[in-house]
Design a protein around this motif. Structure first.
Motif, PDB file in Angstrom:
ATOM      1  N   ARG A  31      15.181  -1.282 -12.034  1.00 46.85           N
ATOM      2  CA  ARG A  31      14.586  -0.110 -12.679  1.00 46.85           C
ATOM      3  C   ARG A  31      13.392   0.320 -11.830  1.00 46.85           C
ATOM      4  O   ARG A  31      12.613  -0.519 -11.395  1.00 46.85           O
ATOM      5  CB  ARG A  31      14.138  -0.452 -14.094  1.00 46.85           C
ATOM      6  CG  ARG A  31      15.278  -0.626 -15.049  1.00 46.85           C
ATOM      7  CD  ARG A  31      14.795  -0.994 -16.457  1.00 46.85           C
ATOM      8  NE  ARG A  31      15.925  -1.119 -17.336  1.00 46.85           N
ATOM      9  CZ  ARG A  31      16.652  -2.231 -17.462  1.00 46.85           C
ATOM     10  NH1 ARG A  31      16.343  -3.306 -16.762  1.00 46.85           N
ATOM     11  NH2 ARG A  31      17.683  -2.270 -18.281  1.00 46.85           N
ATOM     12  N   THR A  96      17.635   2.535 -11.009  1.00 48.28           N
ATOM     13  CA  THR A  96      17.743   3.246 -12.276  1.00 48.28           C
ATOM     14  C   THR A  96      16.391   3.842 -12.625  1.00 48.28           C
ATOM     15  O   THR A  96      15.394   3.120 -12.689  1.00 48.28           O
ATOM     16  CB  THR A  96      18.197   2.292 -13.403  1.00 48.28           C
ATOM     17  OG1 THR A  96      19.509   1.822 -13.088  1.00 48.28           O
ATOM     18  CG2 THR A  96      18.222   2.988 -14.746  1.00 48.28           C
ATOM     19  N   HIS A  97      16.380   5.154 -12.838  1.00 45.75           N
ATOM     20  CA  HIS A  97      15.148   5.847 -13.214  1.00 45.75           C
ATOM     21  C   HIS A  97      15.277   6.362 -14.631  1.00 45.75           C
ATOM     22  O   HIS A  97      16.116   7.224 -14.924  1.00 45.75           O
ATOM     23  CB  HIS A  97      14.856   7.019 -12.268  1.00 45.75           C
ATOM     24  CG  HIS A  97      13.703   7.849 -12.730  1.00 45.75           C
ATOM     25  ND1 HIS A  97      13.803   9.199 -12.943  1.00 45.75           N
ATOM     26  CD2 HIS A  97      12.431   7.505 -13.042  1.00 45.75           C
ATOM     27  CE1 HIS A  97      12.636   9.661 -13.356  1.00 45.75           C
ATOM     28  NE2 HIS A  97      11.790   8.650 -13.425  1.00 45.75           N
ATOM     29  N   ASN A  98      14.473   5.801 -15.528  1.00 47.15           N
ATOM     30  CA  ASN A  98      14.369   6.313 -16.892  1.00 47.15           C
ATOM     31  C   ASN A  98      13.359   7.449 -16.866  1.00 47.15           C
ATOM     32  O   ASN A  98      12.183   7.231 -16.536  1.00 47.15           O
ATOM     33  CB  ASN A  98      13.946   5.198 -17.856  1.00 47.15           C
ATOM     34  CG  ASN A  98      15.016   4.137 -17.966  1.00 47.15           C
ATOM     35  OD1 ASN A  98      16.132   4.425 -18.358  1.00 47.15           O
ATOM     36  ND2 ASN A  98      14.687   2.914 -17.581  1.00 47.15           N
ATOM     37  N   TYR A 109       7.206  -2.287 -14.563  1.00 48.43           N
ATOM     38  CA  TYR A 109       8.334  -3.202 -14.710  1.00 48.43           C
ATOM     39  C   TYR A 109       7.949  -4.611 -14.293  1.00 48.43           C
ATOM     40  O   TYR A 109       7.206  -4.797 -13.328  1.00 48.43           O
ATOM     41  CB  TYR A 109       9.546  -2.723 -13.913  1.00 48.43           C
ATOM     42  CG  TYR A 109      10.131  -1.455 -14.482  1.00 48.43           C
ATOM     43  CD1 TYR A 109      10.678  -1.442 -15.770  1.00 48.43           C
ATOM     44  CD2 TYR A 109      10.133  -0.271 -13.754  1.00 48.43           C
ATOM     45  CE1 TYR A 109      11.205  -0.276 -16.306  1.00 48.43           C
ATOM     46  CE2 TYR A 109      10.667   0.893 -14.283  1.00 48.43           C
ATOM     47  CZ  TYR A 109      11.202   0.885 -15.562  1.00 48.43           C
ATOM     48  OH  TYR A 109      11.717   2.038 -16.095  1.00 48.43           O
TER      49      TYR A 109
END
Length: 179
Positions: A31, A96-98, A109
């Motif tokens: 992430r 993964t980019h929220n 993170y």
């Protein structure tokens, strides 16, 4: 009987079942807070290319699949073919980019190396470890361990923009580590 090594024998290791033929590790996922910073880091510092980006608007996140391409790799231009090709590769990194995390302050993170420990690191092999160290220094990469530090010589650890650890090794120097 095969003439080549099928892996080391250790307690708990079973012969690969026929049903697993063709299985391969495609990617691991990290992430990331800010995709622009992470993409800049992995493309500039480690020479990775974005093979495919997938957006999931209803869930507010994007996936970036990165790989180290060779000169003779034939990456399909058509989107569906490139997606299929991407998921048939080995050794990819999925970022993964929220959406919205880039607005948060500091590293957000867990790197897996602070308590409680879990995930440890990803690893890149390089042809010349000392040239890689000079390249990292020239690009202001944050070091955890240089090749002459600690008990394991000729092994480097650096951090990416989110604080994840990256081990860097030169394959021919690894023959003398461990037993």
């Amino acid at each position: 009987m095969s003439d080549h090594l099928q892996g080391e024998a250790h307690p708990g290791v079973e012969a690969a079942p026929a049903q697993t033929r063709g299985f391969r590790l495609n990617h691991c996922m990290l992430r990331v807070k800010d995709p622009e910073a992470s993409l800049r880091f992995y493309s500039r510092v480690f020479g990775m290319s974005v093979l495919r980006r997938l957006d999931f608007e209803e869930m507010n996140f994007s996936l970036y699949f990165l790989g180290c391409l060779e000169a003779d790799d034939q990456v399909p231009e058509e989107t569906a073919e490139r997606t299929t090709w991407t998921f048939s590769q080995s050794g990819l990194l999925e970022l993964t980019h929220n959406w919205g995390t880039e607005q948060q302050q500091g590293r957000i993170y867990h790197d897996g190396n602070a308590e409680p420990q879990g995930f440890g690191h990803i690893c890149f092999s390089v042809p010349d470890l000392h040239a890689a160290v000079a390249w990292f220094d020239a690009n202001d990469v944050e070091f955890i361990k240089r090749p002459d530090q600690g008990k394991m010589k000729d092994v480097v650890f650096v951090k990416d923009p989110d604080g994840y650890w990256i081990e860097v090794v030169q394959p021919d120097l690894m023959s003398r580590v461990g037993k």
